[in-house]
Design a protein around this motif. Structure first.
Motif: not given
Length: 202
Positions: A124-130, A141-148, A193-197
């Motif tokens: 989550v943290k890496a994708s957020k930065q991406f 944002s809640f740490g490595r758990k959730y980002v909106e 993105d890093p997960d292929g989306f």
């Protein structure tokens, strides 16, 4: 502000899928479809969360979806956070339908107030930065758990969760291979993105 213009689901039968999303779920042009036979199996790594005003709207939309060929994944019920259930569309997309209210406060409507595209990611943290690097603005944002992300005025909101956590919430196994069968259209694209989306330009 960078936002989502529309969500494009890649489906085997565009005509049937369009009838499902516009007719059964009243999503209009917020979700679009196009043909694809890309190999895919299991959890595709995302869910569409449809947020409505009250429990009766959840009941109406779930019933409409099931009548149109969806499969029940989680029956509608009350929970700590509100009222909702999960269905799998005929094309395989996982849709959650939810109301934060546990009691009806007005007449029943089938209106979807908000569409939330939830992406299940490995980090989550890496994708957020991406996404921040690609122009998106974080709203919560809640740490490595959730980002909106801030999608004010857009037809859909984007959130990031861990893939396993999202699958658990949806009531499915996190295992899956092949295509995500989704493309996000935005002025931020094109990129993957890093997960292929995949994102494409409006």
């Amino acid at each position: 502000m960078v936002s989502i213009e529309s969500i494009v689901l890649e489906v085997p039968d565009p005509s049937a899928a369009d009838a499902f999303y516009t007719g059964a779920l009243d999503l209009g042009d917020r979700v679009r479809v196009r043909g694809s036979e890309a190999p895919t199996s299991g959890f595709r790594g995302f869910t569409l969360s449809l947020v409505v005003a009250q429990p009766s709207a959840v009941d109406h939309l779930v019933a409409s979806a099931l009548d149109a060929g969806a499969t029940e994944v989680k029956p509608v019920r009350k929970s700590l956070w509100g009222y909702g259930g999960v269905v799998q569309a005929p094309d395989g997309t996982i849709c959650t339908l939810a109301a934060s209210s546990k009691k009806d406060t007005g007449s029943a409507e089938r209106k979807v107030d908000d569409v939330v595209l939830q992406l299940g990611v490995e980090d989550v943290k890496a994708s957020k930065q991406f996404y921040v690097d690609h122009g998106l603005t974080v709203a919560k944002s809640f740490g490595r758990k959730y980002v909106e992300f801030d999608m004010t005025g857009a037809p859909a909101t984007l959130t990031l969760l861990g893939r396993t956590a999202l699958a658990k919430t949806a009531g499915v196994s996190p295992e899956g291979t092949g295509s995500h069968r989704i493309t996000i259209r935005s002025e931020a694209g094109p990129f993957t993105d890093p997960d292929g989306f995949t994102w494409e330009s409006v």
